[in-house]
Design a protein around this motif. Sequence first.
Motif, PDB file in Angstrom:
ATOM      1  N   ILE A   1       0.825  -1.209   0.000  1.00 50.66           N
ATOM      2  CA  ILE A   1       0.000   0.000   0.000  1.00 50.66           C
ATOM      3  C   ILE A   1       0.860   1.259   0.000  1.00 50.66           C
ATOM      4  N   ASP A   2       2.107   1.159   0.503  1.00 53.24           N
ATOM      5  CA  ASP A   2       3.031   2.299   0.401  1.00 53.24           C
ATOM      6  C   ASP A   2       3.306   2.626  -1.064  1.00 53.24           C
ATOM      7  N   GLY A   3       3.488   1.572  -1.898  1.00 58.03           N
ATOM      8  CA  GLY A   3       3.697   1.781  -3.328  1.00 58.03           C
ATOM      9  C   GLY A   3       2.481   2.380  -4.001  1.00 58.03           C
ATOM     10  N   VAL A   4       1.276   1.945  -3.563  1.00 60.38           N
ATOM     11  CA  VAL A   4       0.040   2.480  -4.137  1.00 60.38           C
ATOM     12  C   VAL A   4      -0.095   3.963  -3.819  1.00 60.38           C
ATOM     13  N   ILE A   5       0.227   4.329  -2.586  1.00 60.67           N
ATOM     14  CA  ILE A   5       0.137   5.737  -2.187  1.00 60.67           C
ATOM     15  C   ILE A   5       1.107   6.583  -3.000  1.00 60.67           C
ATOM     16  N   LYS A   6       2.329   6.049  -3.222  1.00 58.66           N
ATOM     17  CA  LYS A   6       3.324   6.787  -4.000  1.00 58.66           C
ATOM     18  C   LYS A   6       2.846   7.008  -5.432  1.00 58.66           C
ATOM     19  N   LYS A   7       2.264   5.962  -6.043  1.00 60.08           N
ATOM     20  CA  LYS A   7       1.765   6.093  -7.416  1.00 60.08           C
ATOM     21  C   LYS A   7       0.593   7.063  -7.487  1.00 60.08           C
ATOM     22  N   GLU A   8      -0.277   7.006  -6.494  1.00 63.85           N
ATOM     23  CA  GLU A   8      -1.412   7.926  -6.473  1.00 63.85           C
ATOM     24  C   GLU A   8      -0.928   9.368  -6.338  1.00 63.85           C
ATOM     25  N   ALA A   9       0.124   9.545  -5.511  1.00 70.32           N
ATOM     26  CA  ALA A   9       0.685  10.889  -5.347  1.00 70.32           C
ATOM     27  C   ALA A   9       1.279  11.391  -6.660  1.00 70.32           C
ATOM     28  N   GLU A  10       2.008  10.510  -7.374  1.00 70.54           N
ATOM     29  CA  GLU A  10       2.586  10.895  -8.670  1.00 70.54           C
ATOM     30  C   GLU A  10       1.492  11.208  -9.680  1.00 70.54           C
ATOM     31  N   LYS A  11       0.410  10.439  -9.633  1.00 73.29           N
ATOM     32  CA  LYS A  11      -0.709  10.673 -10.544  1.00 73.29           C
ATOM     33  C   LYS A  11      -1.333  12.041 -10.290  1.00 73.29           C
ATOM     34  N   ILE A  12      -1.475  12.381  -9.027  1.00 73.30           N
ATOM     35  CA  ILE A  12      -2.028  13.693  -8.670  1.00 73.30           C
ATOM     36  C   ILE A  12      -1.098  14.798  -9.145  1.00 73.30           C
ATOM     37  N   ILE A  13       0.227  14.582  -8.968  1.00 77.14           N
ATOM     38  CA  ILE A  13       1.209  15.598  -9.382  1.00 77.14           C
ATOM     39  C   ILE A  13       1.164  15.802 -10.886  1.00 77.14           C
ATOM     40  N   ARG A  14       1.067  14.687 -11.651  1.00 74.76           N
ATOM     41  CA  ARG A  14       1.001  14.821 -13.111  1.00 74.76           C
ATOM     42  C   ARG A  14      -0.240  15.584 -13.544  1.00 74.76           C
ATOM     43  N   SER A  15      -1.340  15.335 -12.865  1.00 75.23           N
ATOM     44  CA  SER A  15      -2.575  16.036 -13.232  1.00 75.23           C
ATOM     45  C   SER A  15      -2.494  17.520 -12.914  1.00 75.23           C
ATOM     46  N   LYS A  16      -1.648  17.873 -11.950  1.00 72.10           N
ATOM     47  CA  LYS A  16      -1.500  19.274 -11.565  1.00 72.10           C
ATOM     48  C   LYS A  16      -0.414  19.985 -12.370  1.00 72.10           C
ATOM     49  N   GLN A  17       0.369  19.218 -13.184  1.00 71.94           N
ATOM     50  CA  GLN A  17       1.448  19.828 -13.958  1.00 71.94           C
ATOM     51  C   GLN A  17       0.913  20.824 -14.980  1.00 71.94           C
ATOM     52  N   THR A  18      -0.330  20.650 -15.403  1.00 71.31           N
ATOM     53  CA  THR A  18      -0.907  21.586 -16.371  1.00 71.31           C
ATOM     54  C   THR A  18      -1.067  22.973 -15.771  1.00 71.31           C
ATOM     55  N   ASP A  19      -1.220  23.034 -14.461  1.00 71.45           N
ATOM     56  CA  ASP A  19      -1.370  24.324 -13.788  1.00 71.45           C
ATOM     57  C   ASP A  19      -0.030  24.929 -13.403  1.00 71.45           C
ATOM     58  N   GLY A  20       1.008  24.109 -13.297  1.00 72.49           N
ATOM     59  CA  GLY A  20       2.313  24.617 -12.899  1.00 72.49           C
ATOM     60  C   GLY A  20       3.337  23.500 -12.852  1.00 72.49           C
ATOM     61  N   LYS A  21       4.587  23.867 -12.613  1.00 73.73           N
ATOM     62  CA  LYS A  21       5.685  22.909 -12.511  1.00 73.73           C
ATOM     63  C   LYS A  21       5.824  22.475 -11.057  1.00 73.73           C
ATOM     64  N   ILE A  22       5.786  21.163 -10.809  1.00 76.14           N
ATOM     65  CA  ILE A  22       5.876  20.623  -9.460  1.00 76.14           C
ATOM     66  C   ILE A  22       7.343  20.517  -9.042  1.00 76.14           C
ATOM     67  N   ILE A  23       7.639  20.919  -7.815  1.00 71.25           N
ATOM     68  CA  ILE A  23       8.987  20.775  -7.257  1.00 71.25           C
ATOM     69  C   ILE A  23       9.025  19.435  -6.535  1.00 71.25           C
ATOM     70  N   SER A  24       9.523  18.408  -7.198  1.00 77.09           N
ATOM     71  CA  SER A  24       9.451  17.036  -6.679  1.00 77.09           C
ATOM     72  C   SER A  24      10.189  16.876  -5.360  1.00 77.09           C
ATOM     73  N   ASP A  25      11.320  17.582  -5.206  1.00 76.91           N
ATOM     74  CA  ASP A  25      12.121  17.420  -3.988  1.00 76.91           C
ATOM     75  C   ASP A  25      11.363  17.834  -2.731  1.00 76.91           C
ATOM     76  N   LEU A  26      10.340  18.659  -2.871  1.00 77.06           N
ATOM     77  CA  LEU A  26       9.619  19.164  -1.699  1.00 77.06           C
ATOM     78  C   LEU A  26       8.306  18.430  -1.441  1.00 77.06           C
ATOM     79  N   THR A  27       7.987  17.417  -2.231  1.00 75.22           N
ATOM     80  CA  THR A  27       6.732  16.679  -2.059  1.00 75.22           C
ATOM     81  C   THR A  27       6.773  15.863  -0.762  1.00 75.22           C
ATOM     82  N   GLU A  28       5.685  15.931   0.039  1.00 76.18           N
ATOM     83  CA  GLU A  28       5.607  15.224   1.318  1.00 76.18           C
ATOM     84  C   GLU A  28       4.351  14.358   1.340  1.00 76.18           C
ATOM     85  N   THR A  29       4.475  13.153   1.948  1.00 77.13           N
ATOM     86  CA  THR A  29       3.336  12.238   2.097  1.00 77.13           C
ATOM     87  C   THR A  29       3.216  11.837   3.565  1.00 77.13           C
TER      88      THR A  29
END
Length: 715
Positions: free
Chosen positions: A539-567
């Motif tokens: 489930i840790d892997g599922v959460i990580k993929k879901e987080a990446e999916k959310i980030i990709r969907s938000k890339q249209t609004d702006g550039k995500i700073i991956s180093d600062l992403t927190e879960t």
Amino acid sequence: MLNFLSKKKDAVEQIAGIVLRHESGLALVIKKNNQRHSSQLIDQREFKYSNGWENLTYDIDEVLFTLEKNHNFSLKKTVFFLYSHLIDSRSHSIKDSYLEKINSLIKENQLDAIGYIDYTEALAKYLQNKEQSPLTALIVEIDVPAITASIYKGGERVFSESVGKTANIAADLEEICKKTQKDTVLPSRIIMYDSSELENESTALITHKWSEDLFIQMPRVEVLKPEEVTDALIYSFDDHPGARIEESPVQNQKTDEVPVPKENDSEGDMESESVAGFVIGKDIKEMDIRQDDKKTETVPDEAYNEDVDDSDGEVVDSHTSRPFSEKISAFFSHFSINSMNIKNKNIFIILIALAVIGGILASTLLLFHKAILTIYYQPETIEKEIEINSGIKIEKSTEKISTSESGEATGTKSIGDKAQGEVTIFNAETSEKTFKKNTQLKTSDGFIFLLSSDVKAAAAERKVTEDGDILTTTSKTKTKAAAQDIGQKYNIKDDVKFTIEGISESQSFARSTGAFSGGTEKEIQVASREDQDKLKKKIDGVIKKEAEKIIRSKQTDGKIISDLTETKVGDEKFSAEIGEEAKNVKLSISAEVSFYSYHEEDMKNLLLEQLTSVIPDGYTLDTSSISYTLADAKKDEKGKITLNISAKAQPKLNIAEQEVFSSIKGHSVSSIRSIIENKFKARGYKINFEPSIPILNSFIPLFSKNLKINVEPFQ
């Protein structure tokens, strides 16, 4: 005595070799080592004339530009390799009509002409060196309009003649051979060359029945391959005896002046100034185009497709450096509408015809005279490391994730009932004895049973017999007992003896009173710790993929700073605890993802401000030419964010397209190089006409909408 004031040649230089035939040419790039006196071919390119010799200036300029671009060096020094039928066999000089064209292309393309080489002479020298013996052969040159035959005996050319080419090449050659002196014995070796294979022509000569007056025996026919011909040209360019090229002297005269030979110049003098086809001590562009009018060859002028003015016999050069717009104005200036009488029918017809012609000409220039001009500039690259902690808006966003995962339970557990029965405790002690609940009773097989309750065993009785012996009678106390563990193996038989925990058999023991029963056992599936750990990892892997999916969907609004992403993971809930009977185990979990972003446009605008100070003079920079990578991102305890950026930019040469058009419109294509390179500081250019119309391809369009100008870096 050495001349220390003489100009020293470069050790290595690149020279352009231009092969000129009637309808096509070949451009060679020759690397000449002046110290080793050797030459090497490093590239070659065939090219077709776009409009005969009329557009030769532009054709050569285009092929030289392509070679310069491919090799990244300039080609100015030039040597010309000419088919023999372009050269007068008696004066050994280029024919007037061709010399004028060559002089024009040298001047227009600003070439430094070394001289020219006669094709046949070059081949003869090459074959002599290759075979290490004086050449005796009949060398036959084949071009589109003419066939030329040269007789060599003992290494010397004793005869050369050209005739117009017909469909019967054997008859053409026989016609030339008949022009030799009477009783001349022709060599029995024929060597043929052309820009392509000569299989059909060689077959025609081999199968031809030659007159016995020409050849003593059937001649042997050889065909030189194109690559061998090229080797011969390179060999002739080396500093070998009889083929040495001397420097052209500097002439103190205007480039458009043509020196006139002295009246007492003889044919012998001209021959002494050339070796193996090279012009010694002269530059082609300095040679007189008005040479001896004598024609020594029988090739008709019309076979060469030249523009000749019948009025005086002089060759008319249709290529001029004046803009085409001036030509049109000059043409129509000869007509005055005021002088025409409209009532006159003939004049009216002429006016209508002129109007139609003018309309057609204007329509042609407007609709079909179109070109794409690509201007190349020297690329400049800017690189800079930039630290950003202000000046750009960074937004924080939070998204919740709820998910679950399930898997099969892999743990096992045994369940069942304990066997129960009745036991009798035998007490041999003379005092009452109490046995506590769960006191262990053990069989000889090691099976353990437990007393079900506290038991008091009465004291044993002792009697003295008549013989004086002491007789002890144990007390017997019945009670319940149960097996310590589950299982059928504890269903023991009647009268099984037990030892009592912590007591000697001589003091007390027990026996089963009847068989024990009720003992059962079976294995069931339960949840294990391993099952829970496996689900957590999954489930840790599922959460990580879901987080990446959310980030990709938000890339249209702006550039995500991956180093600062927190879960942040919330509560965990399992459907079965460890050891609990279950077929499957399910884990439900909730998490919160926090990420930071910025807008791409804001970042590039900020980088443009940072890079402005390092843009080279004459260049401009916009955000489309900036690229960058986010090397590192950090957030301190107070929440302040710092970004480390590696920026790279490609500034563009600042060229005003309208100014370019105004400077070159209507000019001949061959004359715009100096304008583009000198005025606009460009590295080079390329022009394509669409559609390609030979007459219109020689000058730049007159309408700005018909000339598309692209400015690109030189690659």
